[in-house]
Scaffold this active site. Structure first.
Site, PDB file in Angstrom:
ATOM      1  N   LYS A 183       0.829  -1.202   0.000  1.00 41.71           N
ATOM      2  CA  LYS A 183       0.000   0.000   0.000  1.00 41.71           C
ATOM      3  C   LYS A 183       0.867   1.257   0.000  1.00 41.71           C
ATOM      4  O   LYS A 183       0.647   2.183  -0.776  1.00 41.71           O
ATOM      5  CB  LYS A 183      -0.944  -0.005   1.200  1.00 41.71           C
ATOM      6  CG  LYS A 183      -1.851   1.211   1.259  1.00 41.71           C
ATOM      7  CD  LYS A 183      -2.857   1.102   2.381  1.00 41.71           C
ATOM      8  CE  LYS A 183      -3.760   2.330   2.399  1.00 41.71           C
ATOM      9  NZ  LYS A 183      -4.799   2.245   3.434  1.00 41.71           N
ATOM     10  N   GLU A 189       9.903  -5.801   4.195  1.00 43.35           N
ATOM     11  CA  GLU A 189      10.004  -7.189   3.757  1.00 43.35           C
ATOM     12  C   GLU A 189       9.661  -7.329   2.274  1.00 43.35           C
ATOM     13  O   GLU A 189      10.314  -8.075   1.541  1.00 43.35           O
ATOM     14  CB  GLU A 189       9.067  -8.083   4.589  1.00 43.35           C
ATOM     15  CG  GLU A 189       9.355  -8.082   6.084  1.00 43.35           C
ATOM     16  CD  GLU A 189       8.524  -7.062   6.835  1.00 43.35           C
ATOM     17  OE1 GLU A 189       8.254  -7.288   8.025  1.00 43.35           O
ATOM     18  OE2 GLU A 189       8.128  -6.025   6.227  1.00 43.35           O
ATOM     19  N   GLY A 242      -5.226  -2.627   4.300  1.00 43.76           N
ATOM     20  CA  GLY A 242      -4.499  -3.788   3.805  1.00 43.76           C
ATOM     21  C   GLY A 242      -5.270  -5.083   3.879  1.00 43.76           C
ATOM     22  O   GLY A 242      -5.342  -5.843   2.909  1.00 43.76           O
ATOM     23  N   ARG A 243      -5.870  -5.356   5.021  1.00 46.94           N
ATOM     24  CA  ARG A 243      -6.591  -6.621   5.192  1.00 46.94           C
ATOM     25  C   ARG A 243      -7.954  -6.612   4.518  1.00 46.94           C
ATOM     26  O   ARG A 243      -8.676  -7.609   4.565  1.00 46.94           O
ATOM     27  CB  ARG A 243      -6.702  -6.955   6.674  1.00 46.94           C
ATOM     28  CG  ARG A 243      -7.387  -5.886   7.511  1.00 46.94           C
ATOM     29  CD  ARG A 243      -7.122  -6.107   9.004  1.00 46.94           C
ATOM     30  NE  ARG A 243      -7.640  -5.029   9.821  1.00 46.94           N
ATOM     31  CZ  ARG A 243      -7.020  -3.878  10.037  1.00 46.94           C
ATOM     32  NH1 ARG A 243      -5.860  -3.640   9.449  1.00 46.94           N
ATOM     33  NH2 ARG A 243      -7.550  -2.956  10.830  1.00 46.94           N
ATOM     34  N   GLU A 328      -6.299  -8.267  13.871  1.00 39.07           N
ATOM     35  CA  GLU A 328      -5.701  -6.973  13.580  1.00 39.07           C
ATOM     36  C   GLU A 328      -6.766  -5.877  13.609  1.00 39.07           C
ATOM     37  O   GLU A 328      -6.484  -4.731  13.980  1.00 39.07           O
ATOM     38  CB  GLU A 328      -5.001  -6.992  12.220  1.00 39.07           C
ATOM     39  CG  GLU A 328      -4.132  -5.756  11.965  1.00 39.07           C
ATOM     40  CD  GLU A 328      -3.206  -5.918  10.775  1.00 39.07           C
ATOM     41  OE1 GLU A 328      -2.097  -6.463  10.954  1.00 39.07           O
ATOM     42  OE2 GLU A 328      -3.602  -5.527   9.660  1.00 39.07           O
ATOM     43  N   HIS A 359      -8.378 -34.950  14.475  1.00 43.51           N
ATOM     44  CA  HIS A 359      -7.409 -35.865  15.060  1.00 43.51           C
ATOM     45  C   HIS A 359      -6.249 -35.127  15.703  1.00 43.51           C
ATOM     46  O   HIS A 359      -5.226 -35.740  16.032  1.00 43.51           O
ATOM     47  CB  HIS A 359      -6.900 -36.824  13.982  1.00 43.51           C
ATOM     48  CG  HIS A 359      -7.984 -37.693  13.421  1.00 43.51           C
ATOM     49  ND1 HIS A 359      -8.293 -38.921  13.954  1.00 43.51           N
ATOM     50  CD2 HIS A 359      -8.852 -37.496  12.395  1.00 43.51           C
ATOM     51  CE1 HIS A 359      -9.293 -39.451  13.273  1.00 43.51           C
ATOM     52  NE2 HIS A 359      -9.650 -38.596  12.318  1.00 43.51           N
ATOM     53  N   LYS A 469       8.309  -3.428  14.223  1.00 45.17           N
ATOM     54  CA  LYS A 469       8.959  -3.086  12.956  1.00 45.17           C
ATOM     55  C   LYS A 469       9.979  -1.960  13.151  1.00 45.17           C
ATOM     56  O   LYS A 469      11.074  -1.992  12.593  1.00 45.17           O
ATOM     57  CB  LYS A 469       7.903  -2.674  11.937  1.00 45.17           C
ATOM     58  CG  LYS A 469       7.012  -3.812  11.478  1.00 45.17           C
ATOM     59  CD  LYS A 469       5.759  -3.326  10.786  1.00 45.17           C
ATOM     60  CE  LYS A 469       6.042  -2.598   9.514  1.00 45.17           C
ATOM     61  NZ  LYS A 469       4.793  -2.261   8.778  1.00 45.17           N
TER      62      LYS A 469
END
Length: 495
Positions: A183, A189, A242-243, A328, A359, A469
C-alpha cells in the site's frame, strides 16, 4: 436497558434445552444469503439475547456508523480517513465508487495486455507482499485457481530467503511476471523480496527485469521512484485497508489467474452481502447475528478464543486469513475516544482444516476446560472427481462434530464423558465459486465491523504492528536500546 447489564442478566440455558423449548429455533437462527446457508441454532443466542444486543447496537449508533462507512465518511478516526473497501464492490458513495471503477478498468486493461503478450511470454506470476497484501490474494488463488490453468502463481510474503528460493527453483525468470504489492510501497520485507527477484532475473540474463514488474499500491509515485514504469502501476484508494484490499488492485494476481469475469463475480457476491448488511433488520442480518454470538461468548461466557474449521481443502487458508482480519481489526485496548476498553476485545482466532483437525485439536474442544465457540465452513458441491463417499464422509464429519459438541455424552467413566453444551455455528455453501467466496469474505468483514462498533473501537487502524517493525529497523542499523536478553540473542546470531 440497552447496556451490557441487560445482556448479562439473561439466564444461561443449555443448548439442548433451547431446542426443546422452541420448536421454531432452527428457523429463527438460520438464514440463506448469496448461496450460503448460515446456522446459529447451536449457539446460545435466544430471541431475548438478540433483542438485548440489538438495543445495545442501537445505543452504539450502529446504523449511523454503518451509513457513515458506506458514505465514505472518515470512520477511521485515528488516521482521519474513510474506509472504502465496499466501494471497490460498487456499494457506497457514488464519487468513490467511480474512482474504484476507474482503477478496475485499468486493471482489466493490463490483464488484457498481458494475455495479448505485451510483456512477452508469461507463464509464471510471482506476487510479493505481506499481511493483507498477500493473505487475501493467496486465499483467492488457492481456493479458486486450481483448475484455471492460466498461470503458475506463487505468493511470497516471508522475508526468509527460503520462501523465494523455493519459487526460483520452479519458475523460469524469462517467463515470470513480478507483482509487487504494498500500500505504501515502503514495506521493508516486500521491497527486500522484490529486490531479490530483480537480482534473480538479472543474473539469469533477463534484459529488462523492471519491464516485467507490475506495482500494486496506493502510492504510485513511490513505485515509479523504485523503478516501475508508470503504465504498469495499478493504484488503489488510500481508504482501502491492507486486510480489506484484495477487492482492489491488490487482487490483481487473482484477476490474472482466474480471469476477469470471475474477479467481477467475486465483487458482485460481496456486493450482495453489502446490500443485505445495509438493509436487513438486525434480527435477520447475517453479520449482526454472528457478531452478537461472538460478543456473547467473549463478554458473558469469557471465551478467549474462537475456532473456524474449513471442511474443504480449497478453503484451507481461510483460518489464517481470518486471523488477520479479526485480530488486527479488533485486537485493540482503547476505544475510539482513546479511553481504556475495560473489557475483552476480539477473541483469539485460530482454527484448521477438517478432517485433519479432528485428530489433532478436537480433544480439547470436546473435553477440555476451555470454552471455544467453533465455526464449521463446508461446501455442498465437491471440488473433486473422486467417488462420492469422500465428500459425504467429509460433510458428515462436519455435521456430526457440531452435534456432538452440543449434545455430549455421559458415561460412568469420567474420562469417557462429554459435557456437551459447547457452541458451534455452520456456514454451508452451495458451491465454492467466485460469487460465494466473495460473499463469504464480505460477511466476515461486516461481522468484524459490528463487533468493533459495539465495543466502541476503531476496527480500521493497526498501530500495534508498528513498534516491533521500528525496533527491527533500528537493529538493522546497529542501533536501538535493547534489553540484555535481546542483545544477547543478537550477539549469538550475528557475532
Amino acid at each position: 436497558m440497552s447496556d451490557w447489564s441487560a445482556i448479562e442478566a439473561l439466564p444461561q440455558t443449555r443448548l439442548t434445552e433451547l431446542f426443546e423449548a422452541d420448536p421454531e429455533r432452527l428457523g429463527r437462527f438460520s438464514l440463506d444469503l448469496a448461496g450460503i446457508h448460515f446456522d446459529w441454532s447451536k449457539t446460545h443466542l435466544t430471541p431475548e439475547l438478540v433483542t438485548a444486543f440489538a438495543a445495545l447496537a442501537t445505543s452504539r449508533d450502529l446504523a449511523a456508523r454503518r451509513d457513515a462507512l458506506f458514505a465514505g465518511e472518515h470512520v477511521n478516526v485515528t488516521e482521519d480517513r474513510p474506509v472504502t473497501h465496499t466501494h471497490e464492490r460498487g456499494e457506497g458513495a457514488a464519487e468513490i465508487v467511480a474512482v474504484a471503477r476507474g482503477y478496475h478498468d485499468r486493471m482489466r486493461q493490463l490483464v488484457d495486455a498481458i494475455e495479448a503478450g505485451a510483456f512477452g511470454p508469461v507463464s509464471h506470476i510471482l506476487h510479493v507482499g505481506i499481511g493483507g497484501s498477500a493473505l487475501g490474494p493467496h486465499l483467492l488463488v488457492d481456493a479458486l485457481g486450481r483448475e484455471a490453468g492460466r498461470y503458475d502463481v506463487a505468493i511470497v510474503s516471508n522475508v526468509d530467503g527460503m520462501a523465494l528460493e523455493d519459487v526460483f527453483g520452479d519458475f523460469d525468470p524469462a517467463a515470470t511476471l513480478l507483482l509487487v504489492a504494498s500500500k505504501t510501497f515502503t514495506t521493508t520485507e516486500t521491497l527486500m523480496n522484490a529486490d531479490s527477484v530483480i537480482a534473480w532475473m538479472t543474473e539469469a540474463g533477463v534484459e529488462d527485469p523492471y519491464g516485467r514488474v507490475v506495482a500494486l499500491t496506493a502510492q504510485p509515485d513511490k513505485a515509479v521512484e523504485w523503478g516501475v514504469d508508470e503504465t504498469r502501476v495499478l493504484p488503489f484508494n488510500e481508504g482501502v485497508g491492507g486486510r480489506y484490499s484484495f477487492w482492489s488492485s491488490i487482487g490483481f494476481p487473482a484477476a490474472l489467474a482466474l480471469g476477469w469475469d470471475r474477479f467481477e463475480e467475486m465483487l458482485e457476491g460481496a456486493a450482495e452481502v453489502d446490500r443485505h448488511f445495509r438493509l436487513a433488520a438486525l434480527h435477520e442480518n447475517a453479520p449482526a447475528l454472528a457478531a452478537f454470538a461472538d460478543l456473547y461468548y467473549t463478554q458473558v461466557r469469557h471465551a478467549e478464543t474462537r475456532a473456524p474449521f474449513a471442511y474443504d481443502e480449497r478453503l484451507r487458508l481461510l483460518p489464517s486469513y481470518l486471523q488477520q482480519l479479526e485480530m488486527e481489526s479488533n485486537g485493540k485496548g482503547v476505544t475510539v475516544d482513546g479511553q481504556p476498553l475495560g473489557r475483552p476485545s476480539a477473541a483469539i482466532t485460530w482454527g484448521g482444516v477438517g478432517t485433519d483437525a479432528q485428530h489433532a485439536v478436537f480433544q480439547l474442544l470436546h473435553q477440555g476446560t476451555h470454552l471455544v465457540p467453533v465455526e464449521f465452513i463446508a461446501v455442498i458441491e465437491p471440488g473433486d472427481t473422486l467417488p462420492e463417499e469422500h465428500h459425504r464422509a467429509l460433510l458428515n464429519n462436519a455435521f456430526a462434530q457440531g452435534a456432538a459438541l452440543m449434545k455430549g455424552k455421559q458415561a460412568d467413566d469420567p474420562a469417557r464423558s462429554y459435557s456437551g453444551d459447547r457452541p458451534s455455528s455452520t456456514l454451508l455453501l452451495d458451491q465454492l465459486d467466485a460469487r460465494t467466496l466473495g460473499a463469504l469474505i464480505a460477511f466476515y468483514e461486516h461481522r468484524v465491523f459490528v463487533n468493533g462498533v459495539i465495543l466502541q473501537i476503531n476496527s480500521f487502524d493497526q498501530f500495534g504492528v508498528e513498534l516491533g517493525k521500528e525496533m527491527a529497523k533500528a537493529a538493522e542499523k546497529g542501533g536501538g536500546d535493547f534489553d540484555p536478553s535481546t542483545t544477547d540473542l543478537m550477539k549469538r546470531a550475528f557475532g
